[in-house]
Design a protein around this motif. Sequence first.
Motif, PDB file in Angstrom:
ATOM      1  N   TYR A  35       0.859  -1.166   0.000  1.00 55.25           N
ATOM      2  CA  TYR A  35       0.000   0.000   0.000  1.00 55.25           C
ATOM      3  C   TYR A  35       0.904   1.226   0.000  1.00 55.25           C
ATOM      4  O   TYR A  35       2.072   1.152   0.393  1.00 55.25           O
ATOM      5  CB  TYR A  35      -0.877   0.040   1.267  1.00 55.25           C
ATOM      6  N   ARG A  36       0.334   2.349  -0.396  1.00 57.68           N
ATOM      7  CA  ARG A  36       1.111   3.568  -0.269  1.00 57.68           C
ATOM      8  C   ARG A  36       0.226   4.674   0.305  1.00 57.68           C
ATOM      9  O   ARG A  36      -1.003   4.638   0.186  1.00 57.68           O
ATOM     10  CB  ARG A  36       1.720   4.006  -1.600  1.00 57.68           C
ATOM     11  N   GLN A  37       0.876   5.674   0.904  1.00 61.65           N
ATOM     12  CA  GLN A  37       0.160   6.809   1.471  1.00 61.65           C
ATOM     13  C   GLN A  37       0.952   8.064   1.129  1.00 61.65           C
ATOM     14  O   GLN A  37       2.020   8.316   1.700  1.00 61.65           O
ATOM     15  CB  GLN A  37       0.004   6.662   2.989  1.00 61.65           C
ATOM     16  N   ILE A  38       0.421   8.808   0.180  1.00 70.97           N
ATOM     17  CA  ILE A  38       0.996  10.118  -0.124  1.00 70.97           C
ATOM     18  C   ILE A  38       0.669  11.035   1.044  1.00 70.97           C
ATOM     19  O   ILE A  38      -0.415  10.933   1.639  1.00 70.97           O
ATOM     20  CB  ILE A  38       0.430  10.656  -1.439  1.00 70.97           C
ATOM     21  N   LEU A  39       1.594  11.906   1.371  1.00 71.50           N
ATOM     22  CA  LEU A  39       1.458  12.768   2.546  1.00 71.50           C
ATOM     23  C   LEU A  39       0.106  13.474   2.575  1.00 71.50           C
ATOM     24  O   LEU A  39      -0.280  14.152   1.609  1.00 71.50           O
ATOM     25  CB  LEU A  39       2.588  13.791   2.548  1.00 71.50           C
ATOM     26  N   GLY A  40      -0.636  13.269   3.666  1.00 70.26           N
ATOM     27  CA  GLY A  40      -1.917  13.945   3.824  1.00 70.26           C
ATOM     28  C   GLY A  40      -3.073  13.274   3.108  1.00 70.26           C
ATOM     29  O   GLY A  40      -4.195  13.782   3.137  1.00 70.26           O
ATOM     30  N   GLN A  41      -2.812  12.132   2.455  1.00 65.56           N
ATOM     31  CA  GLN A  41      -3.876  11.466   1.699  1.00 65.56           C
ATOM     32  C   GLN A  41      -4.185  10.083   2.287  1.00 65.56           C
ATOM     33  O   GLN A  41      -3.587   9.658   3.264  1.00 65.56           O
ATOM     34  CB  GLN A  41      -3.473  11.356   0.231  1.00 65.56           C
ATOM     35  N   LYS A  42      -5.146   9.409   1.649  1.00 65.79           N
ATOM     36  CA  LYS A  42      -5.575   8.096   2.125  1.00 65.79           C
ATOM     37  C   LYS A  42      -4.508   7.040   1.871  1.00 65.79           C
ATOM     38  O   LYS A  42      -3.696   7.156   0.959  1.00 65.79           O
ATOM     39  CB  LYS A  42      -6.826   7.645   1.364  1.00 65.79           C
ATOM     40  N   VAL A  43      -4.578   5.972   2.633  1.00 72.01           N
ATOM     41  CA  VAL A  43      -3.799   4.778   2.327  1.00 72.01           C
ATOM     42  C   VAL A  43      -4.437   4.120   1.097  1.00 72.01           C
ATOM     43  O   VAL A  43      -5.651   3.895   1.063  1.00 72.01           O
ATOM     44  CB  VAL A  43      -3.816   3.803   3.518  1.00 72.01           C
ATOM     45  N   GLU A  44      -3.598   3.840   0.090  1.00 76.05           N
ATOM     46  CA  GLU A  44      -4.132   3.299  -1.180  1.00 76.05           C
ATOM     47  C   GLU A  44      -3.523   1.926  -1.457  1.00 76.05           C
ATOM     48  O   GLU A  44      -2.315   1.726  -1.313  1.00 76.05           O
ATOM     49  CB  GLU A  44      -3.726   4.201  -2.352  1.00 76.05           C
ATOM     50  N   PHE A  45      -4.357   1.046  -1.925  1.00 73.87           N
ATOM     51  CA  PHE A  45      -3.906  -0.288  -2.297  1.00 73.87           C
ATOM     52  C   PHE A  45      -3.092  -0.247  -3.592  1.00 73.87           C
ATOM     53  O   PHE A  45      -3.475   0.445  -4.546  1.00 73.87           O
ATOM     54  CB  PHE A  45      -5.138  -1.177  -2.501  1.00 73.87           C
ATOM     55  N   LEU A  46      -1.981  -0.971  -3.616  1.00 74.03           N
ATOM     56  CA  LEU A  46      -1.202  -1.100  -4.843  1.00 74.03           C
ATOM     57  C   LEU A  46      -1.356  -2.500  -5.449  1.00 74.03           C
ATOM     58  O   LEU A  46      -1.759  -2.652  -6.596  1.00 74.03           O
ATOM     59  CB  LEU A  46       0.281  -0.848  -4.567  1.00 74.03           C
ATOM     60  N   VAL A  47      -1.022  -3.527  -4.642  1.00 73.15           N
ATOM     61  CA  VAL A  47      -0.946  -4.866  -5.214  1.00 73.15           C
ATOM     62  C   VAL A  47      -1.078  -5.910  -4.112  1.00 73.15           C
ATOM     63  O   VAL A  47      -0.692  -5.671  -2.969  1.00 73.15           O
ATOM     64  CB  VAL A  47       0.398  -5.029  -5.965  1.00 73.15           C
ATOM     65  N   SER A  48      -1.667  -7.046  -4.471  1.00 71.92           N
ATOM     66  CA  SER A  48      -1.687  -8.199  -3.564  1.00 71.92           C
ATOM     67  C   SER A  48      -1.007  -9.373  -4.244  1.00 71.92           C
ATOM     68  O   SER A  48      -1.004  -9.473  -5.485  1.00 71.92           O
ATOM     69  CB  SER A  48      -3.113  -8.557  -3.155  1.00 71.92           C
ATOM     70  N   PHE A  49      -0.446 -10.255  -3.432  1.00 75.62           N
ATOM     71  CA  PHE A  49       0.422 -11.315  -3.958  1.00 75.62           C
ATOM     72  C   PHE A  49       0.164 -12.575  -3.164  1.00 75.62           C
ATOM     73  O   PHE A  49       0.161 -12.561  -1.934  1.00 75.62           O
ATOM     74  CB  PHE A  49       1.872 -10.849  -3.763  1.00 75.62           C
ATOM     75  N   TYR A  50      -0.099 -13.658  -3.895  1.00 70.57           N
ATOM     76  CA  TYR A  50      -0.364 -14.934  -3.230  1.00 70.57           C
ATOM     77  C   TYR A  50       0.143 -16.054  -4.113  1.00 70.57           C
ATOM     78  O   TYR A  50      -0.011 -15.995  -5.340  1.00 70.57           O
ATOM     79  CB  TYR A  50      -1.875 -15.092  -2.992  1.00 70.57           C
ATOM     80  N   ASN A  51       0.730 -17.050  -3.512  1.00 74.95           N
ATOM     81  CA  ASN A  51       1.171 -18.232  -4.249  1.00 74.95           C
ATOM     82  C   ASN A  51       2.108 -17.842  -5.392  1.00 74.95           C
ATOM     83  O   ASN A  51       1.994 -18.361  -6.515  1.00 74.95           O
ATOM     84  CB  ASN A  51      -0.062 -18.982  -4.781  1.00 74.95           C
ATOM     85  N   ASN A  52       2.997 -16.913  -5.079  1.00 71.95           N
ATOM     86  CA  ASN A  52       4.033 -16.469  -6.021  1.00 71.95           C
ATOM     87  C   ASN A  52       3.517 -15.765  -7.257  1.00 71.95           C
ATOM     88  O   ASN A  52       4.206 -15.757  -8.298  1.00 71.95           O
ATOM     89  CB  ASN A  52       4.939 -17.635  -6.436  1.00 71.95           C
ATOM     90  N   GLU A  53       2.332 -15.195  -7.163  1.00 70.14           N
ATOM     91  CA  GLU A  53       1.895 -14.374  -8.277  1.00 70.14           C
ATOM     92  C   GLU A  53       0.978 -13.252  -7.790  1.00 70.14           C
ATOM     93  O   GLU A  53       0.411 -13.342  -6.699  1.00 70.14           O
ATOM     94  CB  GLU A  53       1.195 -15.216  -9.350  1.00 70.14           C
TER      95      GLU A  53
END
Lengths: 114, 110
Positions: A35-53
Motif C-alpha cells: 500500500y502507499r500513502q501520499i502525505l496527507g492522503q488516504k492509504v491506497e492499495f497497490l498490489v496483492s500477492f499470493y502463491n508467487n503471483e
Amino acid sequence: EPEVTQTPSHQVTQMGQEVILRCVPISNHLYFYWYRQILGQKVEFLVSFYNNEISEKSEIFDDQFSVERPDGSNFTLKIRSTKLEDSAMYFCASRIRGMNTEAFFGQGTRLTVV
Amino acid sequence: EDKVVQSPLSLVVHEGDTVTLNCSYEVTNFRSLLWYKQEKKAPTFLFMLTSSGIEKKSGRLSSILDKKELFSILNITATQTGDSAIYLCAVEAAGNKLTFGGGTRVLVKP
C-alpha cells in the motif's frame, strides 16, 4: 510478537532512478500486499500477492512497478524509473489468509524522489 | 468503485472525554470492516468486524457494525493523551484488498 519489517525506513532517490523496497512478512502468512500513502492522503492499495503471483493490482500499479518474492522470506517492490509523484510512504502488509483476517502492516518506507 | 468515508475529519477532546468515530461504506460484496490506529507510521490493528450488532471490545475501545445501514462506529471512553492518533477504517470487499477511509485525527489534550 511477530511483525512485518521493512527496509529501508527512508530512501531518497533521484528522479528516473530505480528503487527496491524490501519487506519481510510474518513467517506463516500467505498473502502479501503493498500500500502507499501520499502525505496527507488516504492509504491506497497497490498490489496483492499470493502463491508467487499477483492476485490483484490497482490502476496505480502500472508497468513501472513490479513485485517479487525472491526467497522464502523477502517480498520486494521495485519502481523502475521513479517520478516525483512516487514520493510517499510505502507500507507492506501480510495476512495469514486472504479473507476475514487482520492485515498486519510494517513500519513503512518513506520514499522521497527529488 | 468501493467507497469508505470517515467522520469527523478531526476532533480535539480533553482527557477523560468519550469520542465516537464514524465510518460509512459503499462496497460490492462486503466481507469485513477493520479499524486501525496510526500514530507515527504503521497502522496498528484494533478490530475486525464481520457481523452486525456484535460489539467488539478491547479495554476502553469498542466498535460495532451495522450492515443494514452500512456503517461502523469506534468508541473510545475515558480518553488519554496516548489515544491521540489518526484512526483509520478499512473495508474488505470483493478480492482481498482493503479500501481505506481518509481517517479521523483525534487529539486528546491533558
